[in-house]
Scaffold this active site. Structure first.
Site, PDB file in Angstrom:
ATOM      1  N   PHE A   5      47.683  37.890  46.485  1.00 38.71           N
ATOM      2  CA  PHE A   5      46.078  36.402  47.297  1.00 38.71           C
ATOM      3  C   PHE A   5      45.790  35.827  45.926  1.00 38.71           C
ATOM      4  O   PHE A   5      45.235  36.618  45.122  1.00 38.71           O
ATOM      5  CB  PHE A   5      45.223  37.841  47.313  1.00 38.71           C
ATOM      6  CG  PHE A   5      44.309  36.633  48.368  1.00 38.71           C
ATOM      7  CD1 PHE A   5      44.109  35.960  49.604  1.00 38.71           C
ATOM      8  CD2 PHE A   5      43.267  35.757  47.898  1.00 38.71           C
ATOM      9  CE1 PHE A   5      43.227  35.554  50.045  1.00 38.71           C
ATOM     10  CE2 PHE A   5      42.202  35.460  48.103  1.00 38.71           C
ATOM     11  CZ  PHE A   5      41.692  34.557  49.154  1.00 38.71           C
ATOM     12  N   ASP A  56      50.947  30.542  53.776  1.00 43.12           N
ATOM     13  CA  ASP A  56      50.986  31.575  53.904  1.00 43.12           C
ATOM     14  C   ASP A  56      52.009  31.934  54.620  1.00 43.12           C
ATOM     15  O   ASP A  56      53.391  31.538  55.229  1.00 43.12           O
ATOM     16  CB  ASP A  56      49.408  32.537  53.755  1.00 43.12           C
ATOM     17  CG  ASP A  56      49.439  33.692  53.462  1.00 43.12           C
ATOM     18  OD1 ASP A  56      51.035  34.228  53.461  1.00 43.12           O
ATOM     19  OD2 ASP A  56      48.577  34.803  53.681  1.00 43.12           O
ATOM     20  N   GLU A  75      47.608  19.992  51.418  1.00 43.80           N
ATOM     21  CA  GLU A  75      46.887  21.938  51.729  1.00 43.80           C
ATOM     22  C   GLU A  75      47.091  22.775  50.896  1.00 43.80           C
ATOM     23  O   GLU A  75      48.371  22.496  50.035  1.00 43.80           O
ATOM     24  CB  GLU A  75      48.012  22.127  53.020  1.00 43.80           C
ATOM     25  CG  GLU A  75      48.014  23.644  53.583  1.00 43.80           C
ATOM     26  CD  GLU A  75      46.330  23.731  53.592  1.00 43.80           C
ATOM     27  OE1 GLU A  75      45.509  23.471  52.827  1.00 43.80           O
ATOM     28  OE2 GLU A  75      46.345  24.385  54.804  1.00 43.80           O
ATOM     29  N   ASP A  76      46.459  23.637  50.013  1.00 44.95           N
ATOM     30  CA  ASP A  76      46.591  24.281  48.999  1.00 44.95           C
ATOM     31  C   ASP A  76      47.493  25.170  48.969  1.00 44.95           C
ATOM     32  O   ASP A  76      48.533  25.186  47.891  1.00 44.95           O
ATOM     33  CB  ASP A  76      45.060  25.080  49.020  1.00 44.95           C
ATOM     34  CG  ASP A  76      43.998  25.929  50.101  1.00 44.95           C
ATOM     35  OD1 ASP A  76      45.366  25.779  51.122  1.00 44.95           O
ATOM     36  OD2 ASP A  76      43.388  25.964  50.080  1.00 44.95           O
ATOM     37  N   ARG A 113      36.456  28.844  43.290  1.00 46.30           N
ATOM     38  CA  ARG A 113      37.355  27.395  43.733  1.00 46.30           C
ATOM     39  C   ARG A 113      37.596  26.776  41.963  1.00 46.30           C
ATOM     40  O   ARG A 113      38.688  25.435  42.298  1.00 46.30           O
ATOM     41  CB  ARG A 113      36.174  26.930  44.220  1.00 46.30           C
ATOM     42  CG  ARG A 113      36.353  27.163  45.813  1.00 46.30           C
ATOM     43  CD  ARG A 113      36.483  26.298  46.941  1.00 46.30           C
ATOM     44  NE  ARG A 113      35.472  26.825  48.493  1.00 46.30           N
ATOM     45  CZ  ARG A 113      36.957  27.047  49.104  1.00 46.30           C
ATOM     46  NH1 ARG A 113      37.984  26.884  49.038  1.00 46.30           N
ATOM     47  NH2 ARG A 113      36.475  27.696  50.386  1.00 46.30           N
TER      48      ARG A 113
END
Ligand code: IMP
Length: 179
Positions: free
Chosen positions: A151, A102, A98-99, A164
């Site tokens: 963020f 959160d 996963e990136d 990206r």
């Protein structure tokens, strides 16, 4: 694009160096096995490709896509599978790539969905961990970097589908966020 960035949080060099360490550690932990790495599209695609190149054991890759925030910076808590895995993971050693974690809601949904497919093992590797924002308890086995509750964009992560392709992890200028 670069003029939209307020701050570089993690440089490209630091990301690559950490991925080399993660690749070594994961290769050692899975020695003698042939794990299937499950990349969560689209954010983790870049991380996945660099991570497998840092590994020296045989691996298989598969991808799934789940619904994300759209152009917002806050989670809705509602997750939907947009693309499922190509192959069965029954009896396989599965590692979710996963990136970012959160609130943890996305990974909670994904792990609950995958565990019923009866993999031999199921672990999680996330490049970034916003640990202080966690809402559900989800064990992340491999973490690249713990980051503050901001963020972030770049290295696969988007805001409204752009940024990206930046090689680093950064924070956008406040006026770029429509909130
Ligand atoms: P969670 O469900 O709140 O843990 O959020 C996980 C997903 O939200 C990630 O896979 C990302 O797609 C997205 N996300 C969370 N934080 C960020 C961020 O800072 N930048 C870009 N995407 C994020």
């Amino acid at each position: 694009m670069l003029e939209d960035v307020r701050e570089v949080l993690i440089t490209s060099e630091a990301i690559q160096a950490r991925i080399v360490e993660l690749g070594r550690q994961i290769s050692a932990d899975y020695a003698g096995k042939r794990p299937v790495l499950i990349g969560v599209l689209k954010g983790a695609a870049m991380f996945m490709m660099d991570l497998i190149r840092a590994m020296d054991i045989p691996v298989e890759v598969d991808f799934m896509a789940v619904s994300s925030y759209g152009a917002s910076t806050h989670t809705s808590g509602v997750v939907r599978i947009l693309k499922d895995l190509d192959a069965s993971i029954e009896g396989r050693h599965a590692l979710i790539v996963e990136d970012i974690v959160d609130t943890g809601l996305t990974l909670k949904y994904i792990t609950e969905n995958l565990i019923v497919r009866q993999p031999a093992s199921l672990r999680i590797c996330a490049l970034l961990d916003k640990a202080e924002n966690r809402r559900v308890n989800i064990p992340v086995d491999y973490v690249g970097f713990v980051i503050p509750n901001k963020f972030v964009i770049g290295y696969g992560l988007d805001y409204g589908e752009i940024y990206r392709n930046l090689g680093f992890i950064g924070v956008l200028k406040p006026e770029k966020y429509e909130e």
